[in-house]
Design a protein around this motif. Structure first.
Motif, short mmCIF file in Angstrom:
data_model
loop_
_atom_site.label_atom_id
_atom_site.label_comp_id
_atom_site.label_asym_id
_atom_site.label_seq_id
_atom_site.Cartn_x
_atom_site.Cartn_y
_atom_site.Cartn_z
N PRO A 220 13.75 25.08 -5.84
CA PRO A 220 14.52 24.67 -4.64
C PRO A 220 14.48 23.16 -4.47
N LEU A 221 15.52 22.65 -3.80
CA LEU A 221 15.63 21.21 -3.60
C LEU A 221 14.45 20.66 -2.80
N ALA A 222 13.98 21.42 -1.82
CA ALA A 222 12.86 20.96 -0.99
C ALA A 222 11.61 20.76 -1.85
N GLU A 223 11.38 21.69 -2.78
CA GLU A 223 10.21 21.54 -3.64
C GLU A 223 10.36 20.35 -4.58
N ARG A 224 11.60 20.16 -5.07
CA ARG A 224 11.82 19.00 -5.94
C ARG A 224 11.57 17.71 -5.17
N HIS A 225 12.00 17.66 -3.89
CA HIS A 225 11.73 16.47 -3.08
C HIS A 225 10.23 16.28 -2.88
N LEU A 226 9.51 17.39 -2.69
CA LEU A 226 8.06 17.29 -2.50
C LEU A 226 7.39 16.71 -3.74
N PHE A 227 7.75 17.23 -4.92
CA PHE A 227 7.18 16.70 -6.16
C PHE A 227 7.59 15.24 -6.39
N ALA A 228 8.83 14.90 -6.00
CA ALA A 228 9.31 13.53 -6.18
C ALA A 228 8.50 12.56 -5.31
N TRP A 229 8.29 12.94 -4.04
CA TRP A 229 7.47 12.08 -3.18
C TRP A 229 6.03 12.00 -3.70
N GLY A 230 5.54 13.10 -4.22
CA GLY A 230 4.18 13.08 -4.79
C GLY A 230 4.10 12.16 -5.99
N SER A 231 5.15 12.18 -6.82
CA SER A 231 5.18 11.28 -7.98
C SER A 231 5.19 9.82 -7.54
N PHE A 232 5.95 9.53 -6.49
CA PHE A 232 6.01 8.16 -5.98
C PHE A 232 4.64 7.74 -5.42
N ALA A 233 4.01 8.64 -4.66
CA ALA A 233 2.70 8.31 -4.08
C ALA A 233 1.65 8.14 -5.18
N ALA A 234 1.70 8.96 -6.22
CA ALA A 234 0.72 8.86 -7.30
C ALA A 234 0.85 7.55 -8.06
N ALA A 235 2.03 6.95 -8.03
CA ALA A 235 2.24 5.69 -8.74
C ALA A 235 1.75 4.48 -7.96
N MET A 236 1.38 4.66 -6.68
CA MET A 236 1.02 3.52 -5.84
C MET A 236 -0.21 2.73 -6.33
N PRO A 237 -1.25 3.36 -6.92
CA PRO A 237 -2.37 2.54 -7.43
C PRO A 237 -1.93 1.50 -8.46
N ALA A 238 -0.83 1.77 -9.15
CA ALA A 238 -0.34 0.79 -10.13
C ALA A 238 0.15 -0.47 -9.43
N VAL A 239 0.55 -0.34 -8.14
CA VAL A 239 0.98 -1.52 -7.39
C VAL A 239 -0.20 -2.48 -7.22
N TRP A 240 -1.37 -1.92 -6.87
CA TRP A 240 -2.57 -2.79 -6.77
C TRP A 240 -2.97 -3.32 -8.13
N ALA A 241 -2.85 -2.50 -9.16
CA ALA A 241 -3.24 -2.94 -10.50
C ALA A 241 -2.40 -4.12 -10.97
N ALA A 242 -1.18 -4.22 -10.46
CA ALA A 242 -0.29 -5.33 -10.84
C ALA A 242 -0.45 -6.52 -9.91
N GLY A 243 -1.59 -6.62 -9.21
CA GLY A 243 -1.81 -7.67 -8.24
C GLY A 243 -1.56 -9.08 -8.73
N PRO A 244 -2.11 -9.51 -9.91
CA PRO A 244 -1.86 -10.88 -10.37
C PRO A 244 -0.39 -11.19 -10.57
N TRP A 245 0.41 -10.16 -10.88
CA TRP A 245 1.83 -10.41 -11.11
C TRP A 245 2.56 -10.64 -9.78
N TRP A 246 2.09 -10.00 -8.70
CA TRP A 246 2.72 -10.25 -7.40
C TRP A 246 2.53 -11.71 -7.00
N ALA A 247 1.33 -12.25 -7.26
CA ALA A 247 1.11 -13.66 -6.95
C ALA A 247 2.04 -14.54 -7.77
N ALA A 248 2.23 -14.18 -9.05
CA ALA A 248 3.14 -14.95 -9.90
C ALA A 248 4.58 -14.87 -9.39
N LEU A 249 4.96 -13.69 -8.89
CA LEU A 249 6.32 -13.54 -8.35
C LEU A 249 6.52 -14.39 -7.11
#
Length: 804
Positions: A220-249
């Motif tokens: 169902p579409l609702a479940e796909r949205h749930l997994f999609a939001w979960g995938s987005f949330a699971a990727a958030m630690p990579a934002v902190w891992a890319a910290g030196p690049w944010w300073a460069a940006l």
């Protein structure tokens, strides 16, 4: 200036206290932010955001280095950096500072805070900021700053304080503080990699459920949205891992100058924003998993790079191959690390071993080979109490030495530091240019796609893929590593490259001008025979006159005798010594008036008060590998030319034995220099003293004799071991050719991959996920190629000498 340093504006004697008033507001009370700080570029209500930036700007502007403003990538305000007072302590100076022969000193710093080409530009203009500094060079491969300075006008403590006011931290190279900093940085990098890797795996696992549900149509579409939001949330630690690049940006946006880190950060930001917008609007277009994988794999490349830099720092020093890594304390039979020795200790050196430091011989009876310092391989007897130096080799006997200097404080280290004072930065400008070109290509591709009528969503997805595919690492990272590996490989072979650019010029050489004595021949006279025209034996006078002479005959003629009032060696002519009874000359026919025979390999005339009185003859055998090496030069595309100050007979015999047809005997130093100037792209191989004029005129000058200190003043490259100089020459040619080939290979890889990746990404063949994986992998491949390509096998065929 007189030491070869390029001036960068007027010097200022005391840049420290000049701090303009930053105004009544500070960082704690910014007021309305409508302007940007003149130094760091962040929003500020005043001309400067803090007193630190005001101080740094005053130092740079006062020294006439306003060009920094056009090069910098402004970031955060200048931090308050504390400099330990211990760096002015005599114990620190004795351990870290290398005294030079001209009275100056050399110190290598580890640098913290370098983040863009402007940092390199500014630090290498330290002579314009401190009038006591004559030379500063930043080595990006080892992140070290080598400073040549006048101890009477400045000090390491003053240098560290000045650089701290500019926002950079200096630490003694290889000090516990610097090692601790590197450990912290490596731990932080591994932590970021672990988080990014976990984020990538988790995000991709959840996104695969979304893709599978879309393919099968049973989710169902609702479940796909749930997994999609979960995938987005699971990727958030990579934002902190890319910290030196944010300073460069942030720095790039403020300055409008793009860097490789800023390009990576922009790709991550675009992928996350597009994913978030899609999710908010109810869609399931996911790019967060590709972004997380992109960050993780890019950090893998940084770990590989850090590992390579660590190896280069530990193994690529200029003393590599000159000083032993182990030594033996007196009274102990086990070997210890040479770095653990301290001045005052007594060590024991056995035959065939190198001295790890400078000191004083505790007893006599040993024989020392001082070729690395004097250029002459003939061992000399060492009496008790005589000074001995690091890098020399014990030829016979056992020697106990009380150490007085270790490592950077040795005479050998001082000579090498003196040679490095002429070096310039080898930063590659292509890295910055590439980022601009890549962004331009992505922008142009997006315009073309819009012009073709593609939907905005498709244009955005393909532009994101193109950004993820862009990879400047082969240019910005791999090329400096490749050069550092080549220099380290040369040092390990006993080849010192004083001018790094000579390695790039060497493959272009088309003529090889070779000296005879000591180059094609062994340079060690034997079977000496005397002839006295007037029946008076003056061997004792000749022995005294030749003490300290550099000609091969001097090594066997020198000995005990009456001390002359004065003694002068004239390169290419001979020695003139003044005694109370008269003037003695030993040397060429023109110098002494003696007709020299054509059948002797080495011959010299003797004149007393202007009257020819004697003749000395000796053999100087050809090196066993000479003919093989000359043929190897010819196969490399070089035309061998023999130029010697010797007589036609010996020159002709040596040339015929080696297969050389172009012969120029009887050359004065000026004649050799004129000969070199007559040929384009000349490689000159000769004595670092007698051939100084010719070496200075050559495109690439290689010294094989004459002593390290003398040779490095006129040679681009020095071959440390005279006994295997020709073999090292062919290895050097192979190394230079391989270095050029590998450099071109890396450039082809870089431009080829990026052209294909950008084309496939903009054409829709490669999606964001494929590009996110491909770009970091290409970086790892480029760095791996730079490491692997640095290994060059010796090129000289083995020479068999059959006994008869």
């Amino acid at each position: 200036d007189s030491h070869g340093t390029t001036s960068a504006g007027p010097r200022t004697p005391d840049p420290g206290p000049r701090t303009p008033d930053p105004g009544p507001r500070t960082r704690s009370d910014p007021g309305p932010r409508t302007e940007r700080c003149r130094h760091c570029g962040i929003l500020s209500a005043d001309e400067f955001c803090c007193s630190g930036c005001a101080t740094a700007f005053a130092i740079i502007h006062g020294a006439g280095l306003d060009g920094w403003l056009a090069r910098r990538e402004p970031g955060k305000p200048v931090a308050e950096i504390t400099v330990p007072e211990a760096w002015g302590d005599p114990v620190f100076l004795a351990k870290q500072v290398t005294p030079l022969a001209d009275g100056r000193a050399c110190l290598t710093w580890a640098v913290e805070g370098v983040h863009c080409p402007a940092c390199v530009w500014l630090l290498e203009r330290l002579p314009a900021l401190d009038e006591g500094v004559g030379h500063a060079r930043l080595d990006l491969a080892r992140m070290s700053l080598r400073v040549i300075y006048d101890p009477q006008r400045t000090s390491p403590l003053e240098q560290a304080r000045l650089v701290a006011r500019l926002g950079y931290r200096l630490l003694p190279y290889r000090s516990p503080e610097e090692l601790a900093r590197r450990t912290r940085e490596r731990r932080d990098l591994l932590l970021r990699l672990a988080l990014a890797g976990a984020a990538a795996v988790g995000s991709m696992h959840l996104s695969m459920n979304v893709y599978a549900g879309e393919m099968t149509g049973d989710m169902p579409l609702a479940e796909r949205h749930l997994f999609a939001w979960g995938s987005f949330a699971a990727a958030m630690p990579a934002v902190w891992a890319a910290g030196p690049w944010w300073a460069a940006l942030r720095r790039s946006i403020a300055q409008r100058r793009w860097s490789a880190d800023a390009l990576a950060a922009a790709s991550v930001a675009l992928g996350l924003v597009v994913t978030l917008v899609s999710l908010v609007l109810g869609g399931t277009a996911l790019y967060a998993d590709a972004v997380a994988m992109f960050v993780a794999l890019l950090l893998v490349g940084r770990v590989v790079l850090a590992t390579v830099q660590e190896r280069i720092r530990d193994r690529a020093g200029r003393l590599e191959g000159l000083l032993p890594s182990t030594a033996r304390r007196a009274g102990e039979d086990r070997l210890v690390a040479a770095d653990s020795l301290v001045p005052g200790e007594v060590i024991e050196v056995r035959a065939g071993e190198r001295l790890p430091g400078d000191g004083v011989a505790e007893h006599g009876g040993a024989w020392l080979d001082t070729a690395v310092l004097t250029g002459e391989a003939t061992p000399t007897a060492i009496p008790a109490g005589a000074p001995v130096y690091a890098g020399t080799v014990l030829a016979r006997g056992v020697l106990r030495v009380r150490l007085e200097a270790i490592g950077p404080a040795t005479r050998l280290a001082g000579i090498l530091a003196q040679a490095e004072a002429t070096q310039t930065s080898n930063t590659d400008p292509w890295a910055g240019r590439y980022v601009t070109m890549a962004l331009g290509a992505v922008g142009a591709g997006a315009v073309v796609l819009v012009g073709l009528g593609l939907p905005w969503g498709t244009v955005l997805e393909r532009s994101l893929a193109a950004l993820l595919a862009s990879c400047p690492c082969a240019i910005g990272l791999a090329l400096p590593i490749l050069r550092a590996r080549a220099l380290a490989g040369a040092a390990a072979r006993g080849v010192l490259i004083a001018d790094e650019a000579a390695l790039d010029r060497l493959p272009d050489c088309r003529t090889a001008v070779l000296d005879k004595t000591g180059t094609l021949t062994t340079g060690q006279a034997s079977a000496v025979a005397w002839t006295w025209f007037d029946g008076v034996d003056r061997q004792a006078l000749v022995a005294a006159a030749e003490r300290g002479g550099r000609h091969p005959l001097a090594a066997v003629l020198a000995g005990e005798g009456p001390t002359p009032t004065s003694s002068t060696e004239i390169p290419g002519r001979g020695v003139e010594a003044v005694f109370p009874e008269g003037v003695l000359r030993v040397g060429s026919a023109a110098f002494t008036g003696v007709t020299l025979p054509d059948d002797a390999a080495l011959a010299a005339g003797v004149a007393w008060n202007g009257v020819p009185v004697g003749l000395v003859r000796a053999d100087d055998p050809l090196r066993p590998e000479a003919a093989t090496v000359v043929e190897h030069l010819r196969q490399r595309g070089l035309t061998p030319v023999l130029a010697s100050g010797d007589r036609p007979g010996p020159c002709r015999r040596a040339a015929e034995a080696c297969g050389i047809t172009a012969i120029h005997p009887g050359c004065s130093p000026e004649d050799k220099a004129d000969l070199v100037r007559q040929h384009p792209h000349v490689l000159m191989v000769g004595d670092g003293v007698n051939d100084a004029l010719a070496l200075a005129a050559a495109e690439v000058a290689i010294g094989v004799r004459g002593g390290l200190a003398a040779a490095l003043r006129c040679c681009h490259i020095y071959l440390l071991d005279p006994a295997r100089a020709l073999s090292d020459l062919t290895d050097l040619l192979a190394l230079a050719k391989a270095h050029r080939h590998h450099r071109r290979l890396l450039l082809v890889w870089a431009w080829g991959y990026n052209a294909i990746a950008l084309g496939f990404a903009l054409g829709g063949v490669w999606g964001p996920l494929v590009c996110a994986v491909g770009m970091p992998l290409s970086s790892v491949v480029a760095v791996g190629l730079a490491v692997g390509l640095g290994k060059v096998r010796p090129a000289t065929p083995q020479v068999r000498v059959e006994e008869t």
